[in-house]
Design an enzyme around this catalytic site. Structure first.
Site, PDB file in Angstrom:
ATOM      1  N   GLY B 293       0.831  -1.204   0.000  1.00 57.80           N
ATOM      2  CA  GLY B 293       0.000   0.000   0.000  1.00 57.80           C
ATOM      3  C   GLY B 293       0.862   1.248   0.000  1.00 57.80           C
ATOM      4  CB  SER B 294       0.149   4.620   1.312  1.00 53.07           C
ATOM      5  OG  SER B 294      -1.192   4.501   0.909  1.00 53.07           O
ATOM      6  CB  THR B 295       4.660   1.759   3.253  1.00 51.22           C
ATOM      7  OG1 THR B 295       3.864   0.615   3.022  1.00 51.22           O
ATOM      8  CG2 THR B 295       4.413   2.268   4.668  1.00 51.22           C
ATOM      9  CG  MET B 296       5.480   0.557  -3.296  1.00 51.42           C
ATOM     10  SD  MET B 296       6.611  -0.545  -2.457  1.00 51.42           S
ATOM     11  CE  MET B 296       7.271  -1.365  -3.881  1.00 51.42           C
ATOM     12  CE  LYS B 297      -0.336   6.408  -2.014  1.00 57.37           C
ATOM     13  NZ  LYS B 297      -1.353   6.826  -1.048  1.00 57.37           N
TER      14      LYS B 297
END
Lengths: 371, 650
Positions: B293-297
């Site tokens: 999820g967003s920890t990839m952004k």
């Protein structure tokens, strides 16, 4: 003075002396090699056995020189004393607290810090006695009650006490000495043949009544069948010889002595010789033994006096049987019995008495040459 | 007389010749025998002898210990006594079995059967207690033997249990580090054995008769037992409170890349492995793949910055929270935004914004950066069962995949991979390998530059806003210590295809955020009903961070902590904040003397002492301090004296 001394030395049989000294020296080196690691571990002293063997050898050499120069009367006149002394020592091991129990057998006598194996002394005393007996009773030797029974009883008594220890090998050795001296001493061959049959019969009985003992006795025929148990020592000994091949793995480099081969510095010293110096080393030892025995037989044959001859013959047999039985055991051709290698194996009693035999033989060689 | 004398002499001479001949024959025979044994059979016998040396009554050395970075023992070998029988030597099986049954408290029947077997060797019982061993020794039963074996003991129970793994009863590493470092830890086998001497010391010799050390070597981990304990405690609390399936937490020292803690919950206690579900000993940070999820952004944005596709001040239209793209709908579920600058896309974690940046960057470039960061490959740690994750080649990415990958869906990662990728941002764009073992020093790949220092710093500044401004992690602030972080809440793919209502919450943080010293990550699987990364996983990271700083003596003055704002966010997450406030300054203790920490929880006590710069030695197990030394009120031990001891009770 020095010329005379040299002359005196030359009257001794130097081949005999040389062979004995070489064997003892080689043995000392091999004892060090075989025992150093074990000694380091159990005694925290690599030289524990080596130094003891060295001291025994010095005592033995002194004893040899004494026996070589002393008038023969010293042995001959006191024959019964020697016999009684030997008997006393032997009885003391079995029936007094002085006897030391090692591995379930009481073969050693503890005298203060020293231990002594009376069997070695018994052999020499018995030879002196039998030499006297056959020489003195030569005219009546063919008679059973005079010529055969007394030596048989004396030897039998010693053998009996040895069996109590128990030391089957020692008893057998005494019987063999008796047998060989009887042959030379003139006992009727029929008596000897009869007693040989008797022994065979007794053996047969043993086999029938105690198959376990029989199996144990003859395990040497196929030691690999029970390599972890009865055949263990023998298998380890053969491994050692095999690993040595022609030239050996090198002095000190053998691995069988590393606790695989029990008694490596002792009765099985020749296995270490076989592993570390190979067939060449074993052959060298055999050549030295052959020289020693050849000279001993020559000396024996040259003795004009019957007593000298019988005594020399007996001493030769003591040494010869020792060599042969030890080699036969370590090479797996007879049932394993505790027979040390004369001059070589670790053991003070054995070393000293081997040198005593050598000394008496040298003494006799001088007398013969002096004529 | 002369004739009489000659006759016996002649006969004796003949007999002498016979005997001499016999001796000569015997010697010659023995010489032939020696030749046969040594020359003909020599090779075979030598081979047998060698085999005996190699297979000789093996003796295994002791397995090496596993230590944490300060030498605290995490796994060690202990001697046990085991009983075996040689049935062939047993004469009275019934009586022997009765004796054994009594001492070992085993039923008679199977024992009797064992003793009557025809085998040469049977185990009766492995690892018996000392009392039973002593009694058996006294009884000295025929054919029954005692032997020493090594068992494996993990003195700290579940501490780092999944990471350590375990070794089986024969001393072989089966899981975890025990398996990965088998070659180092395993005791070697002595080629030559050797009896013991009177003192029981063993002697092992090599082929040359020299003494050798056959014990296995120790390994020293980068792990810090205290930090591990802090991480496990925080994680356990969060997973239980969040009603999640499991969670993992990772603490990394940025400068060295050394892993200080690698925790997973539910715990696994390697001492009692027999009774538990094998799933519980999974070292999940290495083995389990999740869509982050967003920890990839931060990675898509950093890549776009590095490629100069975007600049921080560029604005993206975030479609008011709902964007139909390539036949699918992308949503920003909590808040809906119209126009956002790049830093605000990170701050508020807009999926639509991230997707648009990813589309501007392009699949090939994005994939290239993800690969460079280590996604799709195993890490250099090469843990047993480690997964390479899941990263499709860019040719097979549909535009929707690229968009989804930009906000961390449709890619599968492990927590270790996430840690290495974040470590790259923390280290100014230099990708460094994680380190787990200090000794023996592993061969590590050289650092590789992925982002320029400026890009990394820019990204960290954006992540700082997540917490320090009004971002998704604002409720997690640690007063006095800036934290840069990124929250992540991913939907889990359902077995039926598509995405279901299960989530993975994750959180990654740099502390301090401007100049990172520590990197802390947490992932919580399937929490419910609250599932947001900032709410479920964030508090774990915060609590670990606070305690870690306290332990390292880097937590600013307590007054600042006390003045911290009450935490926002749902689910009573404030508990993680209040604790340090309450416990930093123990009551009623003169500044110059030792405080009373008895009765406090272990964690609390450690923090109290850590604030004074003291690291106590712990005795026993449990969560409460039962006794302390020096006594409360006495003077502090002199500096350098490692004398503070706490005895624990449960």
């Amino acid at each position: 003075m020095s010329a005379r001394a040299a002359q005196t030395v030359r009257t001794y049989d130097l081949y005999l002396l040389g062979a004995g000294l070489f064997l003892a020296g080689f043995g000392l080196v091999m004892v060090l090699s075989a025992s150093a690691i074990m000694a380091e571990k159990f005694w925290h002293d690599k030289l524990h056995f080596f130094s003891r063997q060295g001291v025994a050898m010095i005592i033995g050499l002194l004893a040899m020189v004494f026996c070589a120069v002393v008038p023969r009367g010293f042995f001959y006149r006191l024959t019964y004393l020697w016999l009684l002394l030997a008997a006393g020592l032997l009885l003391a091991t079995v029936f007094t607290p002085l006897g030391l129990t090692v591995n379930g057998a009481k073969r050693w006598l503890a005298l203060g810090p020293f231990t002594f194996q009376p069997l070695e002394a018994v052999k020499v005393a018995l030879v002196l006695y039998l030499g006297y007996f056959f020489a003195a009773k030569q005219d009546r030797v063919k008679r059973f009650s005079i010529g055969f029974l007394p030596p048989l009883l004396v030897t039998g008594a010693f053998a009996g006490v040895l069996l109590l220890q128990p030391d089957f090998g020692g008893a057998a050795m005494l019987c063999m000495i008796l047998f060989l001296m009887c042959l030379v001493g003139g006992t009727r061959l029929t008596y000897l043949a009869a007693s040989a049959l008797l022994v065979l019969g007794a053996g047969a009985m043993l086999i029938i009544h105690s198959p376990y003992r029989f199996r144990r006795l003859f395990a040497f025929l196929d030691p690999f069948k029970d390599a972890q148990n009865v055949g263990y020592q023998l298998v380890q000994s053969l491994y050692a010889f095999g690993a040595g091949r022609l030239t050996g793995v090198g002095l000190g480099a053998g691995s069988q002595k590393l606790f695989f081969l029990p008694e490596a510095h002792n009765d099985f010293l020749m296995a270490v010789v076989g592993e570390e110096t190979g067939f060449i080393g074993v052959s060298l030892v055999l050549v030295l033994i052959a020289i020693l025995l050849w000279r001993a037989f020559v000396i024996t044959a040259r003795q004009a006096e019957l007593r000298d001859r019988f005594t020399a013959c007996g001493l030769t047999c003591v040494l010869g049987l020792g060599f042969i039985l030890n080699l036969a055991v370590v090479l797996g051709t007879v049932p394993p019995k505790g027979v040390p290698m004369p001059f070589m194996s670790y053991g003070g009693s054995q070393i000293i008495m081997s040198f005593v035999c050598l000394g008496i033989l040298l003494n006799l060689s001088r007398r013969e040459a002096g004529r | 007389m002369a004739r009489q004398m000659r006759q016996p002499k002649d006969r004796s001479r003949l007999m002498l010749a016979v005997i001499a001949g016999g001796f000569a024959l015997a010697l010659f025979g023995l010489w032939l025998r020696a030749g046969w044994v040594q020359l003909v059979q020599g090779e075979r016998l030598a081979g047998l002898a060698r085999r005996q040396h190699l297979a000789a009554e093996f003796e295994r050395g002791e397995r090496g210990v596993i230590l944490d970075r300060s030498g605290r023992v995490l796994a060690k070998s202990v001697r046990f006594t085991s009983v075996y029988a040689r049935p062939v030597e047993i004469e009275d099986a019934g009586r022997t079995a009765a004796e054994l049954a009594q001492v070992l408290e085993q039923p008679m029947k199977p024992l009797t059967a064992q003793l009557k077997s025809t085998k040469n060797f049977v185990w009766i019982e492995r690892q018996i207690d000392d009392k039973a061993a002593a009694r058996l020794k006294d009884k000295d039963l025929k054919g029954i033997y005692l032997t020493t074996e090594y068992g494996r003991l993990y003195p700290n129970g579940h501490l780092a249990g999944q990471l350590l793994g375990f070794a089986n009863i024969d001393g072989q590493g089966i899981e975890g580090l025990e398996r990965a470092y088998e070659s180092v830890l395993a005791g070697k086998t002595a080629e030559f054995v050797v009896q013991r001497d009177a003192s029981g010391r063993r002697l092992y010799l090599d082929a040359h008769g020299r003494e050798v050390d056959i014990d296995g070597d120790a390994i020293r981990l980068t792990l810090d037992g205290h930090v591990q304990d802090l991480a496990e405690a925080a994680l356990a609390e969060a997973v239980v409170k969040g009603r999640a399936r499991w969670g993992s937490c990772l603490v990394v020292e940025v400068e060295s890349g050394e892993v200080l803690a690698l925790a997973s919950y539910p715990f696994f206690n390697p001492n009692v492995k027999a009774k538990v579900d094998p799933a519980s000993w999974r070292n999940r940070p290495a083995t389990d793949v999740f869509e982050p999820g967003s920890t990839m952004k931060p990675f898509v944005v950093s890549a776009a910055l590095q490629e100069k596709v975007v600049r921080p001040e560029n604005v993206y239209f975030c479609e008011n929270g709902k964007w139909r793209y390539s036949g699918k709908t992308i949503r920003d579920d909590v808040h809906h935004y119209d126009w956002l600058t790049v830093n605000k896309i990170i701050r508020y974690s807009s999926n639509i914004g991230a997707a648009k940046i990813g589309l501007d960057l392009g699949a090939r470039k994005y994939h290239q950066y993800l690969s460079a960061l280590g996604f799709g490959q195993k890490t250099a740690l090469d843990m047993p069962g480690e997964s390479p994750g899941f990263l499709r080649p860019p040719e097979r990415w549909y535009p929707i995949d690229l968009a989804a990958a930009s906000f961390g869906q449709s890619v599968g990662v492990t927590l270790l991979q996430m840690a290495e990728a974040y470590l790259c941002l923390a280290s100014d764009g230099l990708r460094k390998p994680l380190r787990l073992v200090l000794d023996p020093a592993p061969e590590l790949p050289a650092p590789v530059r992925v982002f320029s220092p400026e890009v990394a710093r820019t990204m960290r500044a954006m992540m700082l806003e997540v917490v320090e401004a009004d971002g998704t992690g604002q409720h997690l602030r640690i007063p006095g210590v800036p934290m840069a972080a990124k929250t992540g809440t991913a939907q889990k793919a359902s077995p039926q295809g598509g995405y279901g209502d299960k989530h993975v919450a994750s959180f990654a943080a740099f502390i301090p955020g401007d100049a990172p010293k520590y990197l802390i990550l947490a992932v919580i699987d399937e929490p419910g009903p609250v599932y947001y990364g900032g709410v479920v996983a964030g508090p774990v990271v915060r609590q670990v961070g606070v305690n870690l700083l306290a332990y390292k003596g880097r937590l600013p003055d307590t007054g600042l902590v006390a003045a911290a704002p009450a935490p926002a966010g749902a689910g009573g997450e404030g508990a993680g904040l209040e604790e340090p406030v309450a416990r930093v300054q123990p009551a009623a203790v003169a500044a110059g003397s030792v405080p009373d920490v008895t009765g406090l929880s272990l964690r609390k006590a450690v923090e109290v002492l850590a604030a004074k710069g003291v690291v106590p030695r712990l005795e026993g197990t449990g969560g409460l301090v039962g006794k302390q030394n020096p006594a409360p009120g006495s003077a502090w031990p002199a500096a350098g004296e490692d004398m503070f001891t706490l005895w624990l009770t449960s």
